[in-house]
Design a protein around this motif. Structure first.
Motif, PDB file in Angstrom:
ATOM      1  N   ARG A 138      -8.736  -0.471  -1.694  1.00  0.00           N
ATOM      2  CA  ARG A 138      -7.529   0.008  -2.599  1.00  0.00           C
ATOM      3  C   ARG A 138      -7.309  -1.149  -3.701  1.00  0.00           C
ATOM      4  O   ARG A 138      -6.139  -0.748  -4.405  1.00  0.00           O
ATOM      5  CB  ARG A 138      -6.255  -0.135  -1.675  1.00  0.00           C
ATOM      6  N   ASP A 172       0.980  -1.335   0.032  1.00  0.00           N
ATOM      7  CA  ASP A 172       0.070  -0.085  -0.116  1.00  0.00           C
ATOM      8  C   ASP A 172       0.716   1.280  -0.139  1.00  0.00           C
ATOM      9  O   ASP A 172       0.220   2.529  -0.399  1.00  0.00           O
ATOM     10  CB  ASP A 172      -0.873  -0.069   1.255  1.00  0.00           C
ATOM     11  N   TYR A 215      -3.744  -6.280  -9.544  1.00  0.00           N
ATOM     12  CA  TYR A 215      -2.727  -7.395  -9.032  1.00  0.00           C
ATOM     13  C   TYR A 215      -2.924  -8.799  -9.535  1.00  0.00           C
ATOM     14  O   TYR A 215      -3.947  -9.385  -9.769  1.00  0.00           O
ATOM     15  CB  TYR A 215      -3.038  -7.422  -7.195  1.00  0.00           C
ATOM     16  N   GLU A 267      -1.530   6.413  -6.854  1.00  0.00           N
ATOM     17  CA  GLU A 267      -2.604   5.618  -7.722  1.00  0.00           C
ATOM     18  C   GLU A 267      -3.551   5.585  -6.411  1.00  0.00           C
ATOM     19  O   GLU A 267      -3.129   5.017  -5.194  1.00  0.00           O
ATOM     20  CB  GLU A 267      -2.001   4.258  -7.977  1.00  0.00           C
ATOM     21  N   LYS A 285      -5.642   3.101  -6.585  1.00  0.00           N
ATOM     22  CA  LYS A 285      -5.993   1.648  -6.411  1.00  0.00           C
ATOM     23  C   LYS A 285      -4.842   0.833  -7.320  1.00  0.00           C
ATOM     24  O   LYS A 285      -4.222   1.548  -8.002  1.00  0.00           O
ATOM     25  CB  LYS A 285      -7.271   1.210  -7.180  1.00  0.00           C
ATOM     26  N   ILE A 286      -4.479  -0.362  -6.819  1.00  0.00           N
ATOM     27  CA  ILE A 286      -3.759  -1.174  -7.796  1.00  0.00           C
ATOM     28  C   ILE A 286      -4.371  -2.459  -8.163  1.00  0.00           C
ATOM     29  O   ILE A 286      -5.382  -2.999  -7.244  1.00  0.00           O
ATOM     30  CB  ILE A 286      -2.716  -1.495  -6.825  1.00  0.00           C
ATOM     31  N   ARG A 306       1.722   1.662  -3.570  1.00  0.00           N
ATOM     32  CA  ARG A 306       0.386   2.349  -4.096  1.00  0.00           C
ATOM     33  C   ARG A 306       0.501   4.048  -4.000  1.00  0.00           C
ATOM     34  O   ARG A 306       0.235   4.586  -4.913  1.00  0.00           O
ATOM     35  CB  ARG A 306      -0.780   1.819  -3.760  1.00  0.00           C
TER      36      ARG A 306
END
Length: 441
Positions: free
Chosen positions: A169, A136, A149, A144, A146-147, A139
């Motif tokens: 997130r 996080d 994955y 950003e 959100k990410i 991120r």
């Protein structure tokens, strides 16, 4: 990046986390970042392009920055160096008798102590929960909201923990060959036993059909019997290859590592044939590069990062008698792998984790992909995670013995489901079953 060693002490010690970035192929179509983890625990993850570059569609490669990351304690993210282990791996079979179990118990205690003697305060913070916090921070550093994955094997556990800790997130989450968080770590290893026995039977059928080539038995039962006898022979006299003694502790481990991919059936047969030819004889040199690499890793390597993360995440049993009883109870149904799956590890001698394991129960959208024949993360694990993540969809790769499904030339159906989700954000309307491509060898 600089991150806290202990997130409960933000003004305390710090460590560094290394990340890499391959920028989106088309800046005008860029939608965000796609972080990945290749498994382990303890696998280095900086080379995201090597993991995903040949399976992600052109549209996905155009739209995402690919972010690689060595988790804390791994590779360039503050790996502490060797502990001085006498063997390369902490996972091995207890062997055929109580003396072998006693040997592994003493050795495991020493392996734990040799790691913890230097900086236990640091090592105990090499946990999945802290790696999720580090993600996080990544991120945030990349600005950003959100990410997205992709995680495979242990990476699915890390991804699931991230969704639980930071549910707002995650963008598009794909968990390939999933671990049931409630079974991680000791329970997962125990589940390898029956899964590996099924995988051995599947491979034995393949080898029996090619008895003219490998001379391992004309029926699956004969092939299996030959493997079981080879383990007993290695207990009586270790098979010394390239200066390393392949005994009843290490032969099951070698098979465990190779049986998770049906595409290397021939390599498994060649390895068993080579070891059978050398059994009962003088020390020898490896004939195949694959066996040479396996032996070199066990003889000269040290996978202590696995212990540092797995043991730091989840408390193991400390009652040594329970390990032995479990081993003995498993031998009837798990003659090759029961003593591996129930064996003692350094985790039995590790301090209790600094935090309780994460209970994953959420409705974060995710795509879970699982092969029914996966012996490393058995199919039941994917089903359980699917239940625990109520917003997920599941894609089943039916009747395939393989670990990690997102591969070139394996299943266009699986690859399309994953790429469609990353590109369009569209989960399947319902759970889906895929099959291997007809041309897959």
């Amino acid at each position: 990046m600089v991150v806290p060693v202990d997130y409960g002490k933000l003004d305390g010690r710090t460590t560094t986390v290394a990340i890499s970035r391959v920028r989106a192929g088309d800046p005008e179509r860029r939608r965000g970042v796609l972080l990945s983890n290749p498994g382990g625990p303890g696998a280095e993850g900086l080379d995201s392009l090597d993991l995903l570059g040949d399976v992600l569609s052109p549209e996905v490669l155009a739209g995402y920055d690919l972010i690689g990351m060595d988790p804390r304690g791994v590779g360039r993210s503050g790996r502490t160096g060797r502990c001085g282990w006498p063997v390369g791996e902490m996972i091995r079979s207890a062997g055929v008798d109580l003396l072998g179990f006693a040997h592994d118990t003493v050795q495991s205690a020493g392996m734990a102590a040799s790691c913890l003697v230097r900086d236990p305060e640091l090592l105990r913070q090499f946990t999945t929960r802290n790696t999720a916090r580090d993600m996080d921070i990544v991120r945030s550093a990349l600005r950003e909201e959100k990410i997205s994955y992709y995680g495979t094997s242990y990476g699915t556990y890390l991804g699931a923990v991230y969704t639980q800790m930071f549910p707002e997130r995650g963008d598009r989450i794909v968990l390939d060959s999933a671990i049931d968080p409630d079974r991680y770590w000791e329970g997962l290893v125990q589940d390898w036993g029956p899964a590996d026995e099924i995988a051995l039977d599947d491979w034995a059928g393949w080898a029996a059909a090619r008895d003219d080539t490998y001379r391992l038995g004309a029926t699956p039962r004969q092939v299996r019997a030959g493997v079981e006898e080879l383990v007993r022979a290695a207990a009586r006299q270790p098979i010394v290859v390239d200066g390393f003694a392949v005994d009843d502790h290490w032969l099951p481990f070698i098979l465990h590592g190779m049986l998770m991919n049906y595409r290397i059936n021939a390599a498994v047969a060649e390895t068993v044939r080579e070891l059978a030819d050398a059994a009962g004889g003088p020390p020898t040199r490896s004939r195949s590069p694959r066996l040479a690499a396996i032996v070199a890793a066990l003889r000269d390597g040290e996978n202590s990062t696995l212990a540092q993360i797995a043991c730091g995440d989840s408390a193991a049993m400390t009652d040594l008698g329970s390990y032995w009883r479990n081993i003995e109870d498993s031998r009837v149904t798990q003659p090759v792998f029961g003593a591996l799956a129930s064996n003692v590890e350094p985790c039995a001698f590790w301090p209790r984790p600094v935090e309780a394991p994460t209970v994953v129960r959420n409705s974060v959208p995710a795509l879970i992909v699982q092969a029914t024949g996966d012996p490393r993360t058995p199919y039941a694990h994917g089903l359980r995670l699917h239940q625990d993540m109520a917003g997920s969809r599941m894609v089943t790769l039916q009747d395939v013995r393989i670990h990690m499904t997102f591969r070139p030339g394996l299943s266009a159906c699986v690859n399309e489901a994953i790429n469609t989700y990353f590109d369009a954000g569209t989960l399947p309307e319902s759970d889906t079953t895929c099959h291997a491509d007809p041309s897959t060898p």
